[in-house]
Design a protein around this motif. Sequence first.
Motif, PDB file in Angstrom:
ATOM      1  N   LEU A 164      36.767  29.179  55.753  1.00 20.44           N
ATOM      2  CA  LEU A 164      36.485  30.542  56.545  1.00 20.44           C
ATOM      3  C   LEU A 164      37.468  31.519  56.440  1.00 20.44           C
ATOM      4  N   LYS A 165      38.575  31.073  55.765  1.00 19.42           N
ATOM      5  CA  LYS A 165      39.620  32.147  55.245  1.00 19.42           C
ATOM      6  C   LYS A 165      38.991  32.697  54.030  1.00 19.42           C
ATOM      7  N   ARG A 166      38.591  32.086  53.081  1.00 23.95           N
ATOM      8  CA  ARG A 166      37.972  32.630  51.758  1.00 23.95           C
ATOM      9  C   ARG A 166      37.015  33.670  52.151  1.00 23.95           C
ATOM     10  N   VAL A 167      36.117  33.099  53.148  1.00 19.55           N
ATOM     11  CA  VAL A 167      34.757  33.983  53.646  1.00 19.55           C
ATOM     12  C   VAL A 167      35.447  35.482  54.205  1.00 19.55           C
ATOM     13  N   MET A 168      36.379  35.366  55.096  1.00 17.79           N
ATOM     14  CA  MET A 168      36.910  36.595  55.753  1.00 17.79           C
ATOM     15  C   MET A 168      37.894  37.265  54.527  1.00 17.79           C
ATOM     16  N   GLN A 169      38.314  36.658  53.607  1.00 15.10           N
ATOM     17  CA  GLN A 169      39.041  37.425  52.450  1.00 15.10           C
ATOM     18  C   GLN A 169      38.151  38.167  51.733  1.00 15.10           C
ATOM     19  N   ALA A 170      36.874  37.642  51.324  1.00 16.64           N
ATOM     20  CA  ALA A 170      35.852  38.223  50.512  1.00 16.64           C
ATOM     21  C   ALA A 170      35.376  39.511  51.195  1.00 16.64           C
ATOM     22  N   ALA A 171      35.359  39.286  52.562  1.00 18.17           N
ATOM     23  CA  ALA A 171      34.757  40.374  53.409  1.00 18.17           C
ATOM     24  C   ALA A 171      35.685  41.600  53.168  1.00 18.17           C
ATOM     25  N   ASP A 183      30.700  51.261  55.284  1.00 13.74           N
ATOM     26  CA  ASP A 183      31.850  50.312  54.651  1.00 13.74           C
ATOM     27  C   ASP A 183      31.742  48.978  55.421  1.00 13.74           C
ATOM     28  N   THR A 184      31.443  48.900  56.643  1.00 15.61           N
ATOM     29  CA  THR A 184      31.476  47.576  57.033  1.00 15.61           C
ATOM     30  C   THR A 184      30.487  46.912  56.744  1.00 15.61           C
ATOM     31  N   GLY A 185      29.351  47.702  56.457  1.00 16.49           N
ATOM     32  CA  GLY A 185      28.042  46.715  55.672  1.00 16.49           C
ATOM     33  C   GLY A 185      28.469  46.157  54.424  1.00 16.49           C
ATOM     34  N   LEU A 186      29.226  46.848  53.498  1.00 20.63           N
ATOM     35  CA  LEU A 186      30.098  46.259  52.272  1.00 20.63           C
ATOM     36  C   LEU A 186      30.531  45.219  52.525  1.00 20.63           C
ATOM     37  N   ALA A 187      31.193  45.088  53.453  1.00 18.70           N
ATOM     38  CA  ALA A 187      32.331  44.129  53.809  1.00 18.70           C
ATOM     39  C   ALA A 187      31.403  42.816  54.368  1.00 18.70           C
ATOM     40  N   VAL A 188      30.355  43.003  55.160  1.00 17.67           N
ATOM     41  CA  VAL A 188      29.586  42.013  55.597  1.00 17.67           C
ATOM     42  C   VAL A 188      28.761  41.251  54.410  1.00 17.67           C
ATOM     43  N   GLY A 189      28.308  42.198  53.388  1.00 18.10           N
ATOM     44  CA  GLY A 189      27.647  41.807  52.092  1.00 18.10           C
ATOM     45  C   GLY A 189      28.521  40.838  51.606  1.00 18.10           C
ATOM     46  N   ASN A 190      29.675  41.259  51.224  1.00 14.73           N
ATOM     47  CA  ASN A 190      30.578  40.108  50.679  1.00 14.73           C
ATOM     48  C   ASN A 190      30.719  38.970  51.335  1.00 14.73           C
ATOM     49  N   LEU A 191      30.667  39.062  52.612  1.00 16.40           N
ATOM     50  CA  LEU A 191      31.088  37.925  53.737  1.00 16.40           C
ATOM     51  C   LEU A 191      29.916  36.920  53.348  1.00 16.40           C
ATOM     52  N   LEU A 192      28.616  37.534  53.260  1.00 16.22           N
ATOM     53  CA  LEU A 192      27.494  36.765  53.252  1.00 16.22           C
ATOM     54  C   LEU A 192      27.261  35.925  51.929  1.00 16.22           C
ATOM     55  N   GLN A 214      30.049  35.277  49.789  1.00 18.22           N
ATOM     56  CA  GLN A 214      30.917  34.285  49.740  1.00 18.22           C
ATOM     57  C   GLN A 214      30.503  33.225  50.463  1.00 18.22           C
ATOM     58  N   ALA A 215      30.178  33.191  51.816  1.00 19.13           N
ATOM     59  CA  ALA A 215      29.545  32.143  52.618  1.00 19.13           C
ATOM     60  C   ALA A 215      28.469  31.152  51.935  1.00 19.13           C
ATOM     61  N   THR A 216      27.637  31.765  51.199  1.00 20.14           N
ATOM     62  CA  THR A 216      26.402  31.160  50.535  1.00 20.14           C
ATOM     63  C   THR A 216      27.120  30.250  49.419  1.00 20.14           C
ATOM     64  N   ALA A 217      28.263  30.982  48.703  1.00 24.13           N
ATOM     65  CA  ALA A 217      29.011  30.404  47.653  1.00 24.13           C
ATOM     66  C   ALA A 217      29.584  29.096  48.260  1.00 24.13           C
TER      67      ALA A 217
END
Length: 192
Positions: free
Chosen positions: A26-33, A99-108, A110-113
């Motif tokens: 969870l932490k890694r996912v949010m850090q990616a965002a 920019d919030t969309g960019l962060a969500v893109g990262n989140l998605l 990393q979550a997949t990974a």
Amino acid sequence: MKILDAIESRRAKRMLSDKKIEETALKRVMQAAHLAPSCFNNQPWRFMLASEGESLEVLRSALTKGNIWALTAPTLIAVGTRYEEDCQLPEQRDYALFDTGLAVGNLLTQATAEGLIAHPMAGFDPKKVKEAFHLDDDFVLITVIALAYPGEASELNEAQKKLEHGERVRVELESVVSFNGSPKVFAKKENS
Ligand SMILES: Cc1cc2nc3c(=O)[nH]c(=O)nc-3n(C[C@H](O)[C@H](O)[C@H](O)COP(=O)(O)O)c2cc1C
């Protein structure tokens, strides 16, 4: 997992497990965002994670009927921003949503990974969430993301069952990307 592999294998799936998500994942996912770029490094994104208690109850109760499958998710993440938190430039270039969309893109990605399903939703009652979370009128609640391990437990209607194993649908790349095309390529079409 290579990044393109994660991007290609990410799908908005609805068959979820209710298994609690590992804290470290969870932490890694949010850090990616949070590592996403933003205009002037304004970092306008706000993520409200709910894995228990009143916040989770509120988010669950705000989902539309079509999204009841997301009740199975052990974690829901409400995502929002305020326009004033980011660059506001001429020609409608308000960058907070972008920019919030960019962060969500990262989140998605990393979550997949991490082997998770991260499914963004627009189908929820923003007023209900904003009231319960004491958010002002200027706060734009953009999406609620269901985060879960893949599973079998969600309630799906027939159309959703089909989508679960369906082909990925996208328009032709050339209809949205101009590879050295005419400058008029995306000009508004005149009604003739
Ligand atoms: C902003 C946004 C809102 C969405 N809202 C919903 C929703 O309320 N319910 C739902 O089941 N899927 C929702 N989706 C998922 C999309 O339908 C899905 O991403 C799209 O059909 C493409 O499929 P894919 O993500 O598997 O490639 C949403 C996706 C985004 C990005």
